[in-house]
Design a protein around this motif. Structure first.
Motif, PDB file in Angstrom:
ATOM      1  N   GLY A 408       0.774   3.427   6.636  1.00  0.00           N
ATOM      2  CA  GLY A 408       1.126   3.442   5.215  1.00  0.00           C
ATOM      3  C   GLY A 408       0.794   4.771   4.567  1.00  0.00           C
ATOM      4  N   ALA A 411       3.187   7.457   5.813  1.00  0.00           N
ATOM      5  CA  ALA A 411       4.522   7.317   5.220  1.00  0.00           C
ATOM      6  C   ALA A 411       4.573   7.945   3.828  1.00  0.00           C
ATOM      7  CB  ALA A 411       4.905   5.844   5.152  1.00  0.00           C
ATOM      8  N   GLU A 489       2.701  -4.461   2.710  1.00  0.00           N
ATOM      9  CA  GLU A 489       3.555  -3.575   3.511  1.00  0.00           C
ATOM     10  C   GLU A 489       4.866  -3.288   2.780  1.00  0.00           C
ATOM     11  OE1 GLU A 489       4.031  -5.626   7.174  1.00  0.00           O
ATOM     12  OE2 GLU A 489       2.019  -5.101   7.950  1.00  0.00           O
ATOM     13  N   GLU A 490       5.418  -4.329   2.173  1.00  0.00           N
ATOM     14  CA  GLU A 490       6.661  -4.146   1.413  1.00  0.00           C
ATOM     15  C   GLU A 490       6.414  -3.254   0.198  1.00  0.00           C
ATOM     16  OE1 GLU A 490      10.652  -4.426   0.572  1.00  0.00           O
ATOM     17  OE2 GLU A 490       9.573  -5.070   2.372  1.00  0.00           O
ATOM     18  N   LYS A 493       6.485   0.330   1.261  1.00  0.00           N
ATOM     19  CA  LYS A 493       7.875   0.764   1.460  1.00  0.00           C
ATOM     20  C   LYS A 493       8.539   1.085   0.120  1.00  0.00           C
ATOM     21  CE  LYS A 493       8.596  -1.944   5.695  1.00  0.00           C
ATOM     22  NZ  LYS A 493       9.374  -3.063   6.305  1.00  0.00           N
ATOM     23  N   ARG A 494       8.262   0.250  -0.882  1.00  0.00           N
ATOM     24  CA  ARG A 494       8.827   0.503  -2.210  1.00  0.00           C
ATOM     25  C   ARG A 494       8.261   1.802  -2.791  1.00  0.00           C
ATOM     26  NH1 ARG A 494      11.380  -3.935  -4.632  1.00  0.00           N
ATOM     27  NH2 ARG A 494      12.252  -5.206  -2.932  1.00  0.00           N
ATOM     28  N   VAL A 496       7.325   4.463  -1.109  1.00  0.00           N
ATOM     29  CA  VAL A 496       8.017   5.559  -0.420  1.00  0.00           C
ATOM     30  C   VAL A 496       9.398   5.784  -1.027  1.00  0.00           C
ATOM     31  CG1 VAL A 496       9.088   6.227   1.776  1.00  0.00           C
ATOM     32  CG2 VAL A 496       6.771   5.280   1.749  1.00  0.00           C
ATOM     33  N   THR A 497      10.104   4.689  -1.292  1.00  0.00           N
ATOM     34  CA  THR A 497      11.447   4.802  -1.893  1.00  0.00           C
ATOM     35  C   THR A 497      11.363   5.424  -3.293  1.00  0.00           C
ATOM     36  OG1 THR A 497      12.179   2.840  -0.681  1.00  0.00           O
ATOM     37  CG2 THR A 497      13.493   3.507  -2.592  1.00  0.00           C
TER      38      THR A 497
END
Length: 502
Positions: A408, A411, A489-490, A493-494, A496-497
């Motif tokens: 994480g 990323a 985890e989700e 990812k958000r 990073v976006t």
């Protein structure tokens, strides 16, 4: 007794009497658009231009400080003020108990409250409300019954749906009549008389409603809006033509458009806004074109940026301009300003980039209530300053993400590196650098959402140069999954976006 037809005719006469008062304002509004179009270099019909030249010129007053408009929505709490009227002492049964016929534009209603039906403190209010409902029913019945016979005689126009068509006068349905008369006109209702039956205890209230005042208000709204649009447009057009344009005139035009929009949202304004919609739409288009009418000239010498801002060849005086940047980073104030000659001067710090950094200027209209009208406009290609980069952008990253580790954390670091390189051509270094990118990623507490687990995430990114902050933003999102671990985890990812989309 005055006939129902006479009542309707009286209303029509009231409307027509005030129609002439704003015909001249409407013509001036149309000519102001012609003048603005010509000033912006748009094609103008020779016929329209000639007709406008024949119209007597009126001096355009300076904008006044906005006052509270008298024709805004009627508030419910205005009704109880009628309780201040003193009830009449006991006396003989008055004639109006059985109903009172209309007198000219004034229509009457009688409200009745039975003994012990409501508290004594509320009976006047309830009687008033019932009298107003009776007035609404009267007008609906009178106008609908006469509408067909009047249609051929009165060529009044009503805005409907996709097109405008000839029709009889308004109030063609019970809902329209009720909304206009009962709901919208409470402040025009007047308590004329009250009487209490000494034997039965029944309470009566005689209420009058002057339809002429309703017509006056509608026409006053139309005149007020058209006048505001006309004056703001004329001031801007004349300033452009004379070469003495200041940014404040654009703000005045946006304020006038916002005023027209606000008036069209009031209860009375909704009934008549079609009277100015054509002018409003045309002027909104011109305001957007005026806001995008920017041309910039400038250069950097000895660490000082000197620049001039124009609309065409007309300097834009006393302006405030926001800016966006591509190809690098520039150490500049967040807002650039011009003086009374349309010129500006400001010290420039480092210009970070590979070769050339482009700075695009846009009008700062944040002080106008109508800023939303030009929101989302892209900078003009003529409003771009090309600055030579003084040094390549080398930056170090400070990452604060206490809840993250391992993949994480990696990323997030990769997302910052890619974002800085793509947007500014930056190279991330581990040692000392003139620019620091600070990134904070914080995960919030979990929450149950429809059987799933949600974990919010907040991302704050700032870029700091030798003289202070060059860029700063905060974005929020949330991860949603079946378990807390999966939701975190989700959320990463958000995050990073979010960084990649900055």
């Amino acid at each position: 007794m005055i006939s129902r037809l006479a009542i309707v005719l009286g209303i029509c006469v009231a409307v027509e009497a005030f129609a002439d008062q704003y015909d001249e304002t409407r013509r001036r509004a149309q000519c102001a658009q012609v003048e603005m179009a010509e000033a912006l270099g748009e094609p103008v019909s020779p016929t329209e231009k000639k007709a406008c030249e024949a119209l007597p010129k009126k001096p355009v007053p300076l904008p006044q400080k906005k006052k509270e408009e008298p024709f805004s929505d009627v508030r419910e709490e205005q009704v109880p003020q009628l309780k201040e009227v003193q009830e009449k002492p006991k006396r003989l049964r008055p004639d109006w108990i059985q109903g009172k016929p209309a007198e000219g534009d004034v229509i009457y209603g009688v409200g009745i409250v039975q003994k012990n039906e409501v508290s004594e403190a509320r009976r006047l209010l309830v009687a008033m409300q019932r009298a107003l409902a009776q007035i609404g029913a009267q007008i609906e019945a009178q106008v609908v019954s006469q509408s067909k016979s009047l249609e051929a005689e009165f060529g009044m126009r009503e805005q409907t749906g996709k097109k405008t068509k000839d029709t009889s006068i308004g109030f063609t349905s019970l809902s329209d009549a009720t909304r206009l008369v009962v709901t919208q006109s409470l402040e025009d209702a007047r308590l004329v008389d009250t009487w209490e039956d000494p034997e039965a205890g029944t309470f009566y209230a005689l209420v009058a409603l002057d339809m002429g005042k309703v017509a006056q208000k509608q026409q006053a709204i139309v005149s007020s809006v058209l006048e505001a649009l006309t004056q703001a447009t004329q001031r801007a057009a004349q300033a452009l033509t004379s070469g003495e344009f200041s940014q404040g005139l654009l703000l005045d035009l946006l304020d006038a458009l916002d005023y027209a929009d606000a008036m069209g949202r009031t209860k009375l304004g909704k009934k008549v806004k079609h009277e100015w919609q054509a002018q409003y739409k045309d002027l909104a288009k011109m305001a957007k074109k005026l806001a995008g009418c920017l041309r910039v000239e400038g250069k950097v010498s000895d660490g000082v940026l000197t620049f001039s801002v124009f609309c065409g060849n007309t300097p834009i005086r006393d302006g405030r301009f926001q800016w966006t940047i591509t190809g690098g980073l520039v150490d500049l104030p967040s807002v650039l300003t011009t003086n009374s000659e349309g010129k500006g001067k400001v010290e420039v710090g480092d210009v970070f980039g590979a070769e050339t950094v482009k700075v695009a200027l846009m009008h700062d209209v944040s002080e106008s209530r109508g800023a939303w009208i030009v929101k989302g406009l892209s900078p003009s290609s003529d409003a771009v300053l090309a600055l030579r980069a003084t040094s390549r952008l080398n930056a170090k990253v400070n990452l604060a993400a206490p809840e993250l580790s391992g993949k994480g954390l990696d990323a997030i670091k990769d997302a910052i590196r890619v974002w800085a390189s793509r947007r500014w051509g930056a190279q991330i270094v581990d040692g000392d650098a003139r620019v620091t990118i600070n990134c904070a990623v914080n995960l919030g507490s979990k929450a149950e959402v429809y059987g799933k687990v949600s974990v919010p995430v907040e991302v704050t990114v700032s870029v700091v140069g030798p003289r202070g902050t060059l860029f700063e933003t905060t974005q929020r999102q949330a991860g949603l999954a079946d378990t807390e671990v999966m939701a975190k985890e989700e959320a990463v990812k958000r995050a990073v976006t979010l960084i990649q989309s900055l």
